[in-house]
Motif scaffolding. Structure first.
Motif, mmCIF file in Angstrom:
data_model
loop_
_atom_site.group_PDB
_atom_site.id
_atom_site.type_symbol
_atom_site.label_atom_id
_atom_site.label_comp_id
_atom_site.label_asym_id
_atom_site.label_seq_id
_atom_site.Cartn_x
_atom_site.Cartn_y
_atom_site.Cartn_z
ATOM 1 N N THR A 4 127.020 20.422 59.877
ATOM 2 C CA THR A 4 128.176 20.631 60.740
ATOM 3 C C THR A 4 129.231 19.591 60.438
ATOM 4 O O THR A 4 130.410 19.883 60.336
ATOM 5 C CB THR A 4 127.781 20.541 62.223
ATOM 6 N N TRP A 5 128.810 18.358 60.293
ATOM 7 C CA TRP A 5 129.755 17.285 59.980
ATOM 8 C C TRP A 5 130.367 17.503 58.616
ATOM 9 O O TRP A 5 131.519 17.160 58.375
ATOM 10 C CB TRP A 5 129.068 15.924 60.028
ATOM 11 N N LEU A 6 129.577 18.017 57.746
ATOM 12 C CA LEU A 6 130.062 18.269 56.405
ATOM 13 C C LEU A 6 131.153 19.322 56.446
ATOM 14 O O LEU A 6 132.164 19.211 55.757
ATOM 15 C CB LEU A 6 128.911 18.729 55.515
ATOM 16 N N VAL B 203 128.034 13.074 53.242
ATOM 17 C CA VAL B 203 127.189 13.940 54.063
ATOM 18 C C VAL B 203 126.511 15.022 53.219
ATOM 19 O O VAL B 203 125.470 15.542 53.583
ATOM 20 C CB VAL B 203 128.010 14.577 55.205
ATOM 21 N N GLY B 204 127.097 15.377 52.077
ATOM 22 C CA GLY B 204 126.534 16.402 51.212
ATOM 23 C C GLY B 204 126.875 17.814 51.635
ATOM 24 O O GLY B 204 126.090 18.738 51.468
ATOM 25 N N SER B 205 128.084 17.985 52.189
ATOM 26 C CA SER B 205 128.477 19.320 52.639
ATOM 27 C C SER B 205 129.895 19.665 52.200
ATOM 28 O O SER B 205 130.675 18.802 51.822
ATOM 29 C CB SER B 205 128.362 19.405 54.166
ATOM 30 N N VAL C 24 130.702 25.633 57.374
ATOM 31 C CA VAL C 24 130.158 24.517 56.607
ATOM 32 C C VAL C 24 128.950 24.993 55.816
ATOM 33 O O VAL C 24 128.105 25.724 56.340
ATOM 34 C CB VAL C 24 129.717 23.363 57.527
ATOM 35 N N THR C 25 128.889 24.569 54.550
ATOM 36 C CA THR C 25 127.732 24.852 53.696
ATOM 37 C C THR C 25 127.272 23.545 53.069
ATOM 38 O O THR C 25 128.010 22.558 53.037
ATOM 39 C CB THR C 25 128.083 25.841 52.562
ATOM 40 N N PHE C 26 126.044 23.542 52.577
ATOM 41 C CA PHE C 26 125.574 22.393 51.832
ATOM 42 C C PHE C 26 126.347 22.345 50.519
ATOM 43 O O PHE C 26 126.743 23.382 49.978
ATOM 44 C CB PHE C 26 124.072 22.478 51.564
#
Length: 130
Positions: A5-7, A40-42, A54-56
């Protein structure tokens, strides 16, 4: 999932930065596109229709999504009830464009704790414009 979500939020901020140079009179248009939050990796994507997701960074289905509004430098997220992460929550952030492709976010208020931690973690970098 909360990390994602943060990403997503981070990506949104980056999108705003890139469009700031192309359409300085429309803060929402500055946000459109996909942003990378490396810490964060997003990836966070902001669509012109007022939706975000948001996605990875490595790909896959969105793990957080909803709608957003922009008023000046303030971006407000409303998470969809069907979103896996922080459903039906609202968060507001102040976005600063460092340059057209880099933004920073400052937490104003967010019901989603994980998003409140991840969104302001590091500058967002634009990786794609809408």
């Amino acid at each position: 999932m909360k990390r994602s979500t943060w990403l997503l939020v981070g990506l949104a901020v980056l999108a705003l930065g890139a469009l700031a140079c192309s359409d300085e009179d429309d803060p929402a248009a500055q946000l459109h596109g996909t942003w990378d939050i490396t810490s964060v990796g997003s990836h966070h994507t902001w669509e012109p229709d007022g939706t975000w997701y948001v996605t990875f960074a490595g790909g896959g289905a969105p793990y957080d999504f909803g709608t957003y509004t922009v008023e000046g430098s303030i971006v407000t997220f409303d998470t969809d009830p069907d979103s896996p992460e922080c459903p039906q929550t609202t968060g507001s952030y102040e976005v600063t464009f460092i340059d057209a492709d880099t933004t920073s976010w400052e937490l104003i208020d967010d019901e989603c704790i994980i998003r409140g931690v991840n969104v302001p973690r590091a500058p967002w970098e634009r990786i794609g414009a809408q």
